[in-house]
Design a protein around this motif. Structure first.
Motif, PDB file in Angstrom:
ATOM      1  N   LEU A  12      -1.334   8.967 -42.516  1.00 39.13           N
ATOM      2  CA  LEU A  12      -0.461   8.423 -43.551  1.00 39.13           C
ATOM      3  C   LEU A  12       1.014   8.916 -43.463  1.00 39.13           C
ATOM      4  O   LEU A  12       0.824   9.927 -42.899  1.00 39.13           O
ATOM      5  CB  LEU A  12      -1.069   8.699 -44.809  1.00 39.13           C
ATOM      6  N   VAL A  13       1.969   8.623 -43.909  1.00 42.89           N
ATOM      7  CA  VAL A  13       3.458   8.803 -43.810  1.00 42.89           C
ATOM      8  C   VAL A  13       3.656   9.238 -45.136  1.00 42.89           C
ATOM      9  O   VAL A  13       3.563   8.599 -45.924  1.00 42.89           O
ATOM     10  CB  VAL A  13       4.336   7.795 -43.248  1.00 42.89           C
ATOM     11  N   PRO A  14       4.397  10.448 -45.275  1.00 47.46           N
ATOM     12  CA  PRO A  14       4.864  10.937 -46.486  1.00 47.46           C
ATOM     13  C   PRO A  14       6.000   9.998 -47.011  1.00 47.46           C
ATOM     14  O   PRO A  14       6.744   9.421 -46.284  1.00 47.46           O
ATOM     15  CB  PRO A  14       5.398  12.250 -46.559  1.00 47.46           C
ATOM     16  N   ASP A  15       5.945   9.504 -48.317  1.00 45.21           N
ATOM     17  CA  ASP A  15       6.915   8.617 -49.191  1.00 45.21           C
ATOM     18  C   ASP A  15       7.432   9.150 -50.308  1.00 45.21           C
ATOM     19  O   ASP A  15       6.575   9.430 -51.227  1.00 45.21           O
ATOM     20  CB  ASP A  15       5.963   7.441 -49.355  1.00 45.21           C
ATOM     21  N   ALA A  16       8.730   9.270 -50.411  1.00 43.82           N
ATOM     22  CA  ALA A  16       9.444   9.733 -51.531  1.00 43.82           C
ATOM     23  C   ALA A  16       9.142   9.080 -52.772  1.00 43.82           C
ATOM     24  O   ALA A  16       8.870   9.584 -53.875  1.00 43.82           O
ATOM     25  CB  ALA A  16      10.973   9.876 -50.985  1.00 43.82           C
ATOM     26  N   GLN A  17       8.950   7.884 -52.862  1.00 44.02           N
ATOM     27  CA  GLN A  17       8.808   6.976 -53.730  1.00 44.02           C
ATOM     28  C   GLN A  17       7.274   7.249 -54.587  1.00 44.02           C
ATOM     29  O   GLN A  17       7.135   7.267 -55.744  1.00 44.02           O
ATOM     30  CB  GLN A  17       8.768   5.524 -53.682  1.00 44.02           C
ATOM     31  N   LEU A  18       6.219   7.449 -53.562  1.00 38.73           N
ATOM     32  CA  LEU A  18       4.858   7.504 -53.946  1.00 38.73           C
ATOM     33  C   LEU A  18       4.791   9.322 -54.385  1.00 38.73           C
ATOM     34  O   LEU A  18       4.275   9.614 -55.220  1.00 38.73           O
ATOM     35  CB  LEU A  18       3.803   7.581 -52.787  1.00 38.73           C
ATOM     36  N   GLU A  19       5.693   9.807 -53.774  1.00 42.33           N
ATOM     37  CA  GLU A  19       5.758  11.583 -54.173  1.00 42.33           C
ATOM     38  C   GLU A  19       6.417  11.553 -55.824  1.00 42.33           C
ATOM     39  O   GLU A  19       5.919  12.513 -56.476  1.00 42.33           O
ATOM     40  CB  GLU A  19       6.456  12.475 -53.113  1.00 42.33           C
ATOM     41  N   GLN A  20       7.295  10.888 -55.883  1.00 35.79           N
ATOM     42  CA  GLN A  20       7.853  10.937 -57.263  1.00 35.79           C
ATOM     43  C   GLN A  20       6.839  10.581 -58.268  1.00 35.79           C
ATOM     44  O   GLN A  20       6.874  11.032 -59.441  1.00 35.79           O
ATOM     45  CB  GLN A  20       9.007   9.835 -57.208  1.00 35.79           C
ATOM     46  N   ALA A  21       6.015   9.296 -58.007  1.00 33.79           N
ATOM     47  CA  ALA A  21       4.941   9.105 -58.883  1.00 33.79           C
ATOM     48  C   ALA A  21       3.871   9.848 -58.954  1.00 33.79           C
ATOM     49  O   ALA A  21       3.475  10.362 -60.112  1.00 33.79           O
ATOM     50  CB  ALA A  21       4.298   7.503 -58.321  1.00 33.79           C
TER      51      ALA A  21
END
Length: 170
Positions: free
Chosen positions: A66-75
């Motif tokens: 999986l790739v880290p994602d800023a939008q998902l991290e914010q959620a």
């Protein structure tokens, strides 16, 4: 009698001069009440440190990392913050929003899932717990997911307690 200014009572500040700052203060206070607090600190930006762990978990089942994602991290950070504020683990926020509505509000489209946890443990122990839980493991091994965001917020009264959230998405 000479013409001139007729004496009047001492002039006080106009109502308008009081209302303007009071109205501004009210609007600022109102905005603070209606915005979602977005905690920052040690729990922000932990997605990159979990990339290897998640890759190993997925590789054991023949899946791509999986790739880290800023939008998902914010959620994830938002949810961890909600749980820390309420001092309890829940997929629903204090405002009654469930995972589906929170995902939509964060502009996340497509398939998504969430793992949450609360406790006095580090990231390594967190993934050990999730990998041994059938439902949490199933989320991490879902082949539809390609991105993730991981975050935690510490309990304000007991800094050893962390509220964790992992959001997985397409």
């Amino acid at each position: 009698m000479t013409a001139g200014k007729i004496p009047t009572r001492q002039e006080s500040p106009s109502l308008r001069s009081w209302l303007k700052p009071a109205g501004l203060a009210f609007l600022v206070g109102l905005a603070a009440c209606t915005t979602v607090s977005r905690p920052t600190g040690a729990g922000a930006g932990v997605s990159s440190s979990a990339t290897g762990t998640l890759a190993a978990i997925r590789a054991s089942s023949g899946l791509a990392p999986l790739v880290p994602d800023a939008q998902l991290e914010q959620a994830a950070l938002q949810q961890a913050g909600y749980m820390a504020q309420r001092k309890r683990m829940s997929h629903t926020t204090g405002r009654g929003k469930d995972f589906a509505s929170r995902v939509k509000d964060n502009g996340i489209t497509g398939a998504a899932a969430e793992n949450i946890a609360e406790g006095r443990f580090d990231q390594q122990k967190l993934f050990d717990i999730w990998v041994h839980s059938p439902r949490h493991r199933a989320n991490m091994l879902d082949p539809r997911f390609t991105r993730f965001g991981l975050a935690y917020v510490r309990d304000g009264r007991d800094g050893a307690v962390r509220y964790w959230s992992l959001v997985l998405g397409k």
